[in-house]
Design a protein around this motif. Structure first.
Motif, PDB file in Angstrom:
ATOM      1  N   PRO A 180       0.827  -1.202   0.000  1.00  0.00           N
ATOM      2  CA  PRO A 180       0.000   0.000   0.000  1.00  0.00           C
ATOM      3  C   PRO A 180       0.863   1.254   0.000  1.00  0.00           C
ATOM      4  N   SER A 181       0.189   2.369  -0.019  1.00  0.00           N
ATOM      5  CA  SER A 181       0.897   3.635   0.052  1.00  0.00           C
ATOM      6  C   SER A 181       1.549   3.811   1.424  1.00  0.00           C
ATOM      7  N   ILE A 182       2.223   4.899   1.571  1.00  0.00           N
ATOM      8  CA  ILE A 182       2.778   5.211   2.889  1.00  0.00           C
ATOM      9  C   ILE A 182       1.645   5.254   3.906  1.00  0.00           C
ATOM     10  N   LEU A 183       1.838   4.557   5.020  1.00  0.00           N
ATOM     11  CA  LEU A 183       0.789   4.486   6.036  1.00  0.00           C
ATOM     12  C   LEU A 183       0.760   5.775   6.853  1.00  0.00           C
ATOM     13  N   VAL A 184      -0.460   6.262   7.062  1.00  0.00           N
ATOM     14  CA  VAL A 184      -0.681   7.429   7.907  1.00  0.00           C
ATOM     15  C   VAL A 184      -1.278   6.952   9.217  1.00  0.00           C
ATOM     16  N   GLU A 185      -0.792   7.456  10.338  1.00  0.00           N
ATOM     17  CA  GLU A 185      -1.212   6.990  11.667  1.00  0.00           C
ATOM     18  C   GLU A 185      -1.901   8.097  12.444  1.00  0.00           C
TER      19      GLU A 185
END
Length: 412
Positions: free
Chosen positions: A109-114
């Protein structure tokens, strides 16, 4: 060999077109991350994350969103731009979200955002401990807890609860003390909740302690009321037991334990998983073989929910009220025994006091002196001889008789 630039662009476009709809090959280009990820709390323990689609995403890509929590559990791939979780808010909880063009888990997936939600404010040592809730007979719930380590004895607690059938959060009014534990009970009669859960929060009125949260799955914390024994009788060389189940439960959702206490043998507990008979009045009946009618038999029963209807958590009900059948021993016998025993004990004490000295001699006989024995056998007997001689002389002196002297003169 180098590919022309226009051919490379055409190949990338074909890959994106083939990946649309989530069923084709994944595109080679990584999708941009999601935007505006935010988190909020509803009710007491419902956390909701929302986000917007990524900016600059390929128009030929059917976006899916890959999300999981900070511990990399509960992974999920879905097209929705939101996710919720019902969880106690006692710890920090984080959700990571990324975008991709297919449902394939192997696709990167894309860069994970938290985005995280922090635990409630306050000293963790002040929060209540061992918060637990039990649904009694599907009628009311009792929650209890222990005070925190850093809590004053004059703390006034308040319990709030919420479930899906309520429009707003309610406050529990029936606070009570039960030993060291503090609790609160409230009505909870709703069959639709058996597959749901209830959210609980405990805090103090002054706001000095840290709130404590709990989410209770209702199908795993159910404690039935004890059954009601209706009939005991002897049939076919066995004991016939008939009882009525607690309200709100079907017989197929319960397991039973029947305790038979016989006056001649040690009590036995019979686990019952399958009902052999059921009367027309909805009562449950069982026949226990080899129970003699010439003895006193006392029966009591308890039940718990089974794994077919609820999660089996060993929450047994209390024992039912005991019921007895059979020949009872006459009360006169017990009265006679109670009168005879004190008399026997008193007589034994008197005899013991009279013969205590003799008993002491029998138990602890005198120990002979070896020195005296050897002295009598081999010692000098002169002293004894002299003693007897003195005794003889003295006795002779005391026994000597004296006579008066008569003087006769010849008178001329």
């Amino acid at each position: 060999m180098e590919w022309p630039a226009w051919l490379c662009g055409l190949w990338a476009l074909l890959l994106c077109a083939g990946g649309g709809g989530g069923g084709g090959a994944a595109p080679t280009a990584t999708q941009p991350p999601v935007t505006n990820l935010s988190v909020s709390v509803e009710n007491l323990c419902t956390i909701i994350w929302t986000w917007n689609p990524p900016e600059g995403a390929s128009p030929n890509c059917s976006l899916w969103y890959f999300s999981h929590f900070g511990n990399k559990q509960d992974k999920k791939i879905a097209p929705e731009t939101h996710r919720s979780k019902e969880v106690p808010l006692n710890e920090r909880i984080c959700l990571q979200v990324g975008s991709q063009c297919s449902t394939n888990e192997s696709e990167k997936p894309s860069i994970l955002v938290e985005k995280c939600i922090s635990p409630p404010e306050g000293d963790p040592e002040s929060a209540v401990t061992e918060l637990q809730c039990i649904w009694h007979n599907l009628s009311y719930m009792k929650c209890s807890w222990l005070p925190g380590n850093k809590t004053g004895p004059d703390t006034n607690y308040t319990l709030y609860y919420w479930h899906s059938s309520l429009e707003k959060i309610l406050r529990c009014e029936n606070i009570y003390n039960e030993g060291q534990r503090i609790g609160c009970s409230f009505n909870l009669k709703d069959p639709s909740l058996e597959q749901g859960s209830i959210q609980i929060m405990v805090k103090d009125n002054a706001g000095k302690i840290r709130p404590s949260f709990n989410v209770v799955p209702l199908n795993s914390h159910v404690k039935p009321d004890p059954p009601d024994i209706k009939n005991l009788s002897f049939k076919n060389d066995g004991l016939y037991v008939e009882w009525k189940n607690p309200e709100n439960f079907q017989s197929t959702c319960l397991l039973y334990e029947v305790e038979v206490n016989n006056s001649h043998i040690v009590s036995e507990i019979f686990p019952v998983e399958e009902i052999k008979c059921q009367s027309s009045e909805g009562r449950i009946c069982l026949l226990f073989p080899s129970v003699l009618p010439d003895t006193l038999n006392t029966v009591r029963i308890r039940v718990k929910t089974n794994k077919y209807c609820y999660e089996d958590n060993n929450l047994w009900s209390n024992w039912s009220q005991a019921m007895s059948i059979g020949e009872k021993t006459s009360s006169t016998f017990y009265i006679t025994i109670l009168l005879i025993i004190p008399v026997i004990v008193a007589g034994a004490i008197i005899v013991l006091l009279l013969y205590l000295k003799r008993l002491k001699i029998i138990i602890f006989p005198p120990i002979p002196d070896p020195g005296k024995i050897f002295k009598e056998m081999f010692g000098d007997q002169n002293d004894d001889t002299l003693h007897w001689k003195k005794y003889d002389i003295y006795e002779k002196q005391t026994k000597e008789e004296t006579d008066s002297v008569v003087l006769i003169e010849n008178l001329k």
